[in-house]
Each structure stands twice: as C-alpha cells, then as structure tokens.
Scaffold this motif. Structure first.
Motif, PDB file in Angstrom:
ATOM      1  N   GLY A  22       0.922  -1.290   0.090  1.00  0.00           N
ATOM      2  CA  GLY A  22       0.132  -0.036  -0.075  1.00  0.00           C
ATOM      3  C   GLY A  22       0.682   1.146   0.062  1.00  0.00           C
ATOM      4  O   GLY A  22       0.379   2.320  -0.727  1.00  0.00           O
ATOM      5  N   LYS A  23       1.973   1.300   0.786  1.00  0.00           N
ATOM      6  CA  LYS A  23       2.888   2.414   0.760  1.00  0.00           C
ATOM      7  C   LYS A  23       3.591   2.577  -0.457  1.00  0.00           C
ATOM      8  O   LYS A  23       3.700   3.800  -0.791  1.00  0.00           O
ATOM      9  CB  LYS A  23       3.969   2.126   2.086  1.00  0.00           C
ATOM     10  N   ALA A  24       3.825   1.341  -1.059  1.00  0.00           N
ATOM     11  CA  ALA A  24       4.718   1.484  -2.337  1.00  0.00           C
ATOM     12  C   ALA A  24       3.763   2.040  -3.448  1.00  0.00           C
ATOM     13  O   ALA A  24       4.270   2.712  -4.065  1.00  0.00           O
ATOM     14  CB  ALA A  24       5.075   0.054  -2.851  1.00  0.00           C
ATOM     15  N   VAL A  27       3.692   6.095  -3.665  1.00  0.00           N
ATOM     16  CA  VAL A  27       5.041   6.422  -4.112  1.00  0.00           C
ATOM     17  C   VAL A  27       5.627   6.182  -5.439  1.00  0.00           C
ATOM     18  O   VAL A  27       6.744   6.570  -5.884  1.00  0.00           O
ATOM     19  CB  VAL A  27       6.287   6.433  -2.969  1.00  0.00           C
ATOM     20  N   SER A  28       5.189   4.836  -5.802  1.00  0.00           N
ATOM     21  CA  SER A  28       5.931   4.188  -7.117  1.00  0.00           C
ATOM     22  C   SER A  28       4.771   4.360  -8.104  1.00  0.00           C
ATOM     23  O   SER A  28       3.549   4.365  -7.885  1.00  0.00           O
ATOM     24  CB  SER A  28       6.037   2.776  -6.628  1.00  0.00           C
ATOM     25  N   PHE A  29       5.414   4.374  -9.278  1.00  0.00           N
ATOM     26  CA  PHE A  29       4.506   4.510 -10.534  1.00  0.00           C
ATOM     27  C   PHE A  29       4.744   3.355 -11.480  1.00  0.00           C
ATOM     28  O   PHE A  29       3.625   3.278 -12.191  1.00  0.00           O
ATOM     29  CB  PHE A  29       4.613   5.849 -11.208  1.00  0.00           C
ATOM     30  N   PHE A  30       5.947   3.038 -11.998  1.00  0.00           N
ATOM     31  CA  PHE A  30       6.403   2.042 -13.132  1.00  0.00           C
ATOM     32  C   PHE A  30       6.772   0.872 -12.499  1.00  0.00           C
ATOM     33  O   PHE A  30       7.111   0.732 -11.267  1.00  0.00           O
ATOM     34  CB  PHE A  30       7.176   2.821 -14.046  1.00  0.00           C
ATOM     35  N   PHE A  34       8.636  -0.475  -8.664  1.00  0.00           N
ATOM     36  CA  PHE A  34       8.027  -1.420  -7.579  1.00  0.00           C
ATOM     37  C   PHE A  34       8.967  -2.461  -7.315  1.00  0.00           C
ATOM     38  O   PHE A  34       8.773  -3.550  -6.478  1.00  0.00           O
ATOM     39  CB  PHE A  34       6.879  -2.135  -7.934  1.00  0.00           C
ATOM     40  N   ALA A  35      10.343  -2.361  -7.936  1.00  0.00           N
ATOM     41  CA  ALA A  35      11.032  -3.595  -7.771  1.00  0.00           C
ATOM     42  C   ALA A  35      11.463  -3.882  -6.269  1.00  0.00           C
ATOM     43  O   ALA A  35      11.577  -5.200  -5.981  1.00  0.00           O
ATOM     44  CB  ALA A  35      12.431  -3.132  -8.690  1.00  0.00           C
ATOM     45  N   GLU A  39      10.505  -7.725  -4.961  1.00  0.00           N
ATOM     46  CA  GLU A  39      11.656  -8.416  -4.471  1.00  0.00           C
ATOM     47  C   GLU A  39      11.414  -8.772  -2.847  1.00  0.00           C
ATOM     48  O   GLU A  39      11.821  -9.976  -2.436  1.00  0.00           O
ATOM     49  CB  GLU A  39      13.039  -7.936  -4.491  1.00  0.00           C
ATOM     50  N   PHE A  40      10.923  -7.980  -2.073  1.00  0.00           N
ATOM     51  CA  PHE A  40      10.582  -8.051  -0.668  1.00  0.00           C
ATOM     52  C   PHE A  40       9.430  -9.417  -0.707  1.00  0.00           C
ATOM     53  O   PHE A  40       9.646 -10.443  -0.153  1.00  0.00           O
ATOM     54  CB  PHE A  40       9.829  -7.029  -0.124  1.00  0.00           C
TER      55      PHE A  40
END
Length: 258
Positions: A22-24, A27-30, A34-35, A39-40
């Motif tokens: 949710g946090k990603a 702030v992330s877009f492409f 999200f890498a 990976e997590f």
C-alpha cells in the motif's frame, strides 16, 4: 529455519506485506519503481517454500507441503499485481493520436503531434497559457503549470514547487477517472474533495461526485464537462484539460502564475 523463534510471525504476516505494498503504490509508479517491494514479496515466498521443503523432506512432517498454501497463493498474486505495472519505456500517451481539440468552458485546448514526434497541448486563449509538451512518453510537461504522469492506470499531476500531488485512478470497467483523495493534513492550496471524471460514452468527460461529497464553494465553478470538438485526444490529456482551471488556480494562489 526455526518456527519456534517467531519465523512464521516475522515473515508470514500478510497484513505487513499488504501495508508495505500500500505504501509502495503511493510513491511508486512504474514497474521499475516497484522492484524493491516485488523483491520483498519474492523473498518471503522463497523462504516460505524453503520452510515447507525443510518440513517435508527433512522433518518429514505429514502434509507440510500444504501448510502455507494459502499464504503462497496470496504472495504469488501480489507479485503478479506488482509485475503488471508497465515500465516507463512502455508508455506513450501520444501513441495513435495525431491531433484534436477539446473545449472546456470558455477554453479550447488544441492537441497536435508535431513533425519531430513531440506533442503540444495548447490553449486557444488570450492571454496565452503556457503550453504543455510531450516528447513521446509517459509525461506531459509545462514550464509554469507542472507535469502529468500516466502509467495506464493512474494519472498524477505534480509541480516541483507544490507540496502535494493530485491523483486519479482509472477504472476501466466504469470508464471513470476516480479521484484518489487526500491523506493527512491538506496543504495550502490543496482540497480534500475534487470531482472524478467519467467518459460520457460519446465525446467527452463529465465531472461526477458521490452524494456524500461536496466541493469547496471556492472551487465549485472550476470544473466543467470536457467535449471533443475535433479529431481525437488521449484520455489522460482530456483529464488534464478538465483539471487545468483548478491547476491554474493552485499555481496562481501559490506563485502568481497565470
């Protein structure tokens, strides 16, 4: 791997994983953004599978291979979700659109792909409003009025001098750009409620609000239906046209930019 020392709780907390994702998404877009989150999830899935293999092949625990089947399914679904975001190089909002025009209230915005491949989005107005430019990619940029990013799912406006963004999430099934909402304390110039934008099924976008939402009286007159009056214009550019009166209100309020 030792479950007795809290391994299951530490690595298999699906709520923690969902919170991280949710946090990603804020702030992330492409895809490349999200890498780390992907990976997590992949790391958690690998540990889970290794734990199952240990219980099955070393400890010979009956049914160990299925102990975390539901969790593994959720993790694979989350990895698939994160992998579905396009890479920035795969997005071109101008692709397939050469020229067109939309009318919003008193303004007409002309969209044109130039010979060198870049796109201009310019208001037919006096005084002239600084135009937006797109160079064949995922963004459209103006010197005065900020930038729009588009990843086929979310539309985000930002300005390097403005401490907030405006975000819409595209719900394809409903032909709707849904306002993402504001989290935390609103900043100067920021409004908690903005209209969503729905394709009218024919030639434009219209502002929509749920029955429980009301616009601030100060900005009520800033939103009007967008109508295509010539050619074709990409949907994310039409949303920009729909939002330009409000964007100009923000930049004028904060910086005096017309």
């Amino acid at each position: 791997i030792n479950a007795e020392y809290g391994w299951k709780k530490k690595f298999l907390d699906i709520d923690e994983v969902k919170e991280k994702i949710g946090k990603a998404t804020e702030v992330s877009f492409f895809r490349e953004d999200f890498a780390p989150t992907r990976e997590f999830c992949e790391h958690n899935l690998l540990i889970l599978e290794q734990y199952n293999a240990y219980k099955r092949d070393v400890v010979h625990t009956p049914g160990a291979g299925n102990e975390f089947a539901q969790m593994a399914t959720k993790l694979r679904a989350l990895i698939k979700f994160l992998s579905a975001f396009p890479a920035s190089e795969e997005v071109n909002m101008a692709d397939g659109y050469s020229q067109g025009a939309v009318k919003v209230g008193q303004f007409q915005w002309n969209y044109e792909q130039m010979a060198d491949g870049h796109v201009e989005f310019r208001a037919k107005s006096t005084p002239e409003i600084y135009p937006f430019f797109n160079v064949g990619g995922f963004d459209i940029v103006s010197g005065d009025h900020g930038s729009v990013l588009w990843n086929k799912t979310s539309w985000v406006w930002f300005h390097p001098q403005v401490p907030f963004t405006i975000r819409y999430n595209y719900k394809r099934a409903d032909s709707l750009f849904a306002f993402h909402g504001v989290k935390g304390d609103p900043k100067n110039g920021q409004h908690v409620v903005l209209p969503s934008w729905k394709w009218n099924g024919k030639n434009g976008l219209q502002p929509v609000l749920s029955a429980s939402m009301q616009l601030d009286p100060a900005i009520k007159t800033q939103f009007a239906s967008v109508v295509v009056v010539a050619g074709q214009v990409p949907l994310p550019v039409m949303v920009l046209a729909a939002m330009m009166t409000h964007i100009r209100y923000i930049t004028f309020t904060l910086f005096g930019y017309e």
